[in-house]
Write a protein that holds these residues in place. Sequence first.
Motif, PDB file in Angstrom:
ATOM      1  N   VAL A 150      -3.171 -12.702  -3.866  1.00 42.46           N
ATOM      2  CA  VAL A 150      -4.006 -11.757  -3.124  1.00 42.46           C
ATOM      3  C   VAL A 150      -5.364 -12.385  -2.870  1.00 42.46           C
ATOM      4  N   LYS A 151      -5.896 -12.184  -1.645  1.00 41.39           N
ATOM      5  CA  LYS A 151      -7.249 -12.623  -1.334  1.00 41.39           C
ATOM      6  C   LYS A 151      -7.938 -11.587  -0.457  1.00 41.39           C
ATOM      7  N   ALA A 152      -9.264 -11.550  -0.569  1.00 43.20           N
ATOM      8  CA  ALA A 152     -10.056 -10.755   0.374  1.00 43.20           C
ATOM      9  C   ALA A 152     -10.062 -11.468   1.724  1.00 43.20           C
ATOM     10  N   ASP A 153     -10.263 -10.703   2.789  1.00 43.83           N
ATOM     11  CA  ASP A 153     -10.239 -11.271   4.136  1.00 43.83           C
ATOM     12  C   ASP A 153     -11.245 -12.411   4.309  1.00 43.83           C
ATOM     13  N   THR A 154     -12.363 -12.333   3.619  1.00 44.19           N
ATOM     14  CA  THR A 154     -13.410 -13.358   3.753  1.00 44.19           C
ATOM     15  C   THR A 154     -13.116 -14.616   2.948  1.00 44.19           C
ATOM     16  N   GLU A 155     -12.080 -14.592   2.120  1.00 39.85           N
ATOM     17  CA  GLU A 155     -11.765 -15.731   1.255  1.00 39.85           C
ATOM     18  C   GLU A 155     -10.622 -16.585   1.784  1.00 39.85           C
ATOM     19  N   VAL A 156      -9.960 -16.133   2.847  1.00 37.17           N
ATOM     20  CA  VAL A 156      -8.765 -16.829   3.334  1.00 37.17           C
ATOM     21  C   VAL A 156      -9.172 -18.092   4.083  1.00 37.17           C
ATOM     22  N   LEU A 160      -8.279  -0.174   0.202  1.00 38.16           N
ATOM     23  CA  LEU A 160      -7.615  -1.381   0.683  1.00 38.16           C
ATOM     24  C   LEU A 160      -7.305  -2.331  -0.470  1.00 38.16           C
ATOM     25  N   ARG A 161      -8.260  -2.483  -1.368  1.00 35.92           N
ATOM     26  CA  ARG A 161      -8.048  -3.354  -2.536  1.00 35.92           C
ATOM     27  C   ARG A 161      -6.952  -2.789  -3.419  1.00 35.92           C
ATOM     28  N   SER A 162      -6.915  -1.476  -3.578  1.00 34.39           N
ATOM     29  CA  SER A 162      -5.882  -0.837  -4.389  1.00 34.39           C
ATOM     30  C   SER A 162      -4.497  -1.041  -3.783  1.00 34.39           C
ATOM     31  N   ALA A 163      -4.406  -0.933  -2.450  1.00 31.20           N
ATOM     32  CA  ALA A 163      -3.126  -1.152  -1.776  1.00 31.20           C
ATOM     33  C   ALA A 163      -2.650  -2.596  -1.968  1.00 31.20           C
ATOM     34  N   ALA A 164      -3.582  -3.538  -1.872  1.00 29.59           N
ATOM     35  CA  ALA A 164      -3.221  -4.942  -2.068  1.00 29.59           C
ATOM     36  C   ALA A 164      -2.733  -5.188  -3.491  1.00 29.59           C
ATOM     37  N   GLU A 165      -3.364  -4.539  -4.450  1.00 31.37           N
ATOM     38  CA  GLU A 165      -2.943  -4.669  -5.845  1.00 31.37           C
ATOM     39  C   GLU A 165      -1.522  -4.149  -6.014  1.00 31.37           C
ATOM     40  N   ALA A 166      -1.214  -3.004  -5.383  1.00 29.43           N
ATOM     41  CA  ALA A 166       0.142  -2.462  -5.449  1.00 29.43           C
ATOM     42  C   ALA A 166       1.130  -3.409  -4.778  1.00 29.43           C
ATOM     43  N   ALA A 167       0.749  -3.952  -3.617  1.00 31.12           N
ATOM     44  CA  ALA A 167       1.634  -4.870  -2.901  1.00 31.12           C
ATOM     45  C   ALA A 167       1.901  -6.131  -3.719  1.00 31.12           C
ATOM     46  N   TYR A 220       9.534 -12.085   2.946  1.00 27.17           N
ATOM     47  CA  TYR A 220       9.843 -12.109   1.521  1.00 27.17           C
ATOM     48  C   TYR A 220      11.133 -12.868   1.234  1.00 27.17           C
ATOM     49  N   GLN A 221      11.368 -13.947   1.992  1.00 30.25           N
ATOM     50  CA  GLN A 221      12.580 -14.742   1.797  1.00 30.25           C
ATOM     51  C   GLN A 221      12.348 -15.943   0.880  1.00 30.25           C
ATOM     52  N   GLY A 222      11.150 -16.063   0.310  1.00 32.05           N
ATOM     53  CA  GLY A 222      10.883 -17.136  -0.638  1.00 32.05           C
ATOM     54  C   GLY A 222       9.881 -18.160  -0.171  1.00 32.05           C
ATOM     55  N   GLU A 223       9.414 -18.056   1.083  1.00 30.68           N
ATOM     56  CA  GLU A 223       8.382 -18.970   1.572  1.00 30.68           C
ATOM     57  C   GLU A 223       7.011 -18.516   1.068  1.00 30.68           C
ATOM     58  N   PRO A 224       5.990 -19.388   1.149  1.00 31.71           N
ATOM     59  CA  PRO A 224       4.657 -19.005   0.649  1.00 31.71           C
ATOM     60  C   PRO A 224       4.154 -17.712   1.281  1.00 31.71           C
ATOM     61  N   LEU A 225       3.592 -16.844   0.458  1.00 32.54           N
ATOM     62  CA  LEU A 225       3.192 -15.495   0.873  1.00 32.54           C
ATOM     63  C   LEU A 225       1.810 -15.185   0.323  1.00 32.54           C
ATOM     64  N   LEU A 226       0.980 -14.565   1.155  1.00 27.50           N
ATOM     65  CA  LEU A 226      -0.376 -14.198   0.737  1.00 27.50           C
ATOM     66  C   LEU A 226      -0.687 -12.790   1.232  1.00 27.50           C
ATOM     67  N   ILE A 227      -1.221 -11.953   0.351  1.00 25.57           N
ATOM     68  CA  ILE A 227      -1.617 -10.592   0.694  1.00 25.57           C
ATOM     69  C   ILE A 227      -3.126 -10.577   0.894  1.00 25.57           C
ATOM     70  N   VAL A 228      -3.566 -10.052   2.048  1.00 26.42           N
ATOM     71  CA  VAL A 228      -4.980 -10.104   2.420  1.00 26.42           C
ATOM     72  C   VAL A 228      -5.488  -8.691   2.683  1.00 26.42           C
TER      73      VAL A 228
END
Length: 808
Positions: A510-516, A471-478, A450-458
């Motif tokens: 945020v992306k689903a595991d199958t979309e990355v 899992l989807r709810s946790a990603a939404e919170a993150a 979380y230092q400012g580089e590109p970040l993706l939650i999966v």
Amino acid sequence: MFWGFTRLMRFFIRYLILAMISLCLASSSSQAENAANAADSQKFSAAEAFLKETCQRADALVAQPDLESYRGWLKYLSCAARTASSRKGIASDDAVAKAQRLDEWTKKIAADPKVLETLRGVQEWAYESPADGTGQPFRINIPTDYNPAKPPVLTVYMHGYSGNHIEHATGMVPKTGSMDVSVLGRARGGWYRSLSEADVLNVVDYIQAHWNIDADHVHLNGGSMGGGGTFRLGSRYPHRWASGRPSCGYAINLPIANLLTYPIYATHSDDDFTVPILESRGPLCLLRSLGGQAISDETTGLGHAVWGYEEGNRRAGEWEAHQVRPCSKSVKHIDYTATDGGAVRGWWAEVAEWGPAPKPAHFNLKAGADNLLYAQLHNITRLRLLVKESPFDAAKPLKISVNGVIPFEVPAPLPDALELLNDGKTWKLANPETLAGPRLHTPGGASMLYQGEPLLIVYGTQGSDAENKALRSAAEAASKSPNPSWAPDDGEAAPDGVPHRQILYGKLNVKADTEVSDADIARCHLVLIGTTAQNALVARMAERLPVKIADGKITCSDGLSFPSADNAFGLVTFNPLAPSRLVYWVASEEAAFYRAGALIPEIMDSKGLGIDFMVMSVSAPKLCAARSFDSRWNWNAARQDSPLVPSSVKTDGDLSAFLGEIIRTASGGDFALMARTGPSNDCPVIQGVARMSDLSACYYYNPVAIVEMTGEELTTALEKLNALPEEKRGLVFQPAIDVAKLDKKRSYRVSTIDDAIWGIGRILKMAPKSILITDLIASDAFDRYAAPAGAIERDPFDKLRAFGSVRE
């Protein structure tokens, strides 16, 4: 009978007339309602079409390479318009006004691609965040007489908790001479760390890229949370700033020597029990004793509202006008502690590779006569010297003495930069190294993503329906948090309904595991949510991760394992599919773990600088283990040599007293004061599993302070504590104080750390006059004074007393 029939007919006629009138009125009302509905529908359709068209035009401008400077501003305006539409209705006055603002700016930019150069006065603006591609706003006051040939001073203002870049910057008015900027920090309560810190740095970088600023006159200031940010960013990046003006700020947990070249003028009211004055008084006293430039302008009667201290503010402003960042070549003494890999540079030196311990890295450098460098280095494997920016003469040989040994020589001419290497026996000049494997490890844990580089939650999609939903709810919170924690929706919130700890504009990607995609993997740090069985992307890299979850166990690659039932874990490691990137893997077989406010993300955010791997139980959250890697991603094996937390520690109060006794013994205090680890009497660790090193990791950088309190003050403190309900006492004295034995006029030394210092103000409503910040770190005390592994267990306090009162 005739009259009866007549009356009946009259009644019937009257009924028909009333019915006809009613039908006419209903028809009229229905027509009016239909007309209104039609008008509303038309208004809605028009607003919807206008917003869609305007956003499309904005997106087209964003895609133009020559308009890169406007990408953040246009994205922010689009986000603001869409957000207002979703919250208040697309045809609401607020949504329409924001859509119109977007429309006006798309037309301005299209008509004049250089309109940015013409801006003057107070203006909201935005940059594009590299972390998630969103537009992030700030408020800037551009001098009305701005002239690139005469670079202005820049003052950066950081707002307090619950504010934003607009609400806490209402005093901005157009002016000549200097430039001001008020930053957001991604959230109303981002605390200027992780992405909140990155936001401040990104804003300053954006301004320096688009306006000609005097780089030697960039000043920081802020109040409350912003005062803490003023201290924090000054300590992490001392080479960037000319001065700092914290109001009711806090700095207990910062490496104060980092501030030696950062002049500070601090204001605070001694009756401030929101941010206790000890939080600035102690650090500033220490900074002055080290030779730093620090002024403490203390007042009373203002409580937390010290920003209303007019005389102090006037003096601080006059003082600031004379502060200038020194030339790097004139800085001959650097005393810098790097606590994590996000900030490793002190002027002309930086940590290139961490040492073996999961601790801060420290360098103390002095430029002596005849091109001689005196270096004291601790927990560093490689140190990079930026010779071109240093006081040394590149045309002469450089002599270097490390930790007091006979100097070795680097022949002239000197390169622009060179590295010193500790090969395990001695220090020498390092050959340039090109890493073939993964990026080097540094402390910092999950915050390093979380230092400012590109970040993706999966999030995973391979589990049961209940698991996938969790899992989807946790990603939404993150996605709502500017740091590794999963901030809940029910936290303190502003009138707009956004909790203070959540990102105010936009969400993390945020992306689903199958979309990355492979491009995502190569470009982004990844927050992976779900087990190997739940998350397909985790399954792709599972064989090359240092932790596995299978067969009822969570197993580390060095063989250490824990039951997977009722447990969850967080792991930070390099991405085996893209070794220059990091992954933060959070997983459990228990669907109940995946929720906003989950403890592992919370701890790995707030206390996780020394933690790369943490295991906790789910049903009754307790600590099982906390581990770390060395710089080359090998497990630190010291945990197995660390003793178990004593079985006699049965409650959170017992644990606080036990840890308090350690720091009291180590620092020579008469008493210790510790914050309780939780609101219940339950033990917060798994007995027979958790070790002292696990606790040390949670107290990674907590300097021990000595607060002097008279017997009378201690008596008052105990009376206030005892008057509170048990669950609200929050503080534990060790040993227990017998008031009858106190000398009311004697001064006692109370050993304590940051959490309890906050408690002195917030819980006890007290502000003792004397506080000394020692050079003892609580985690070092826990490591040193805990009993050896395998020792026959006695009363834990007896073990500590055997060491005596040792002070270093």
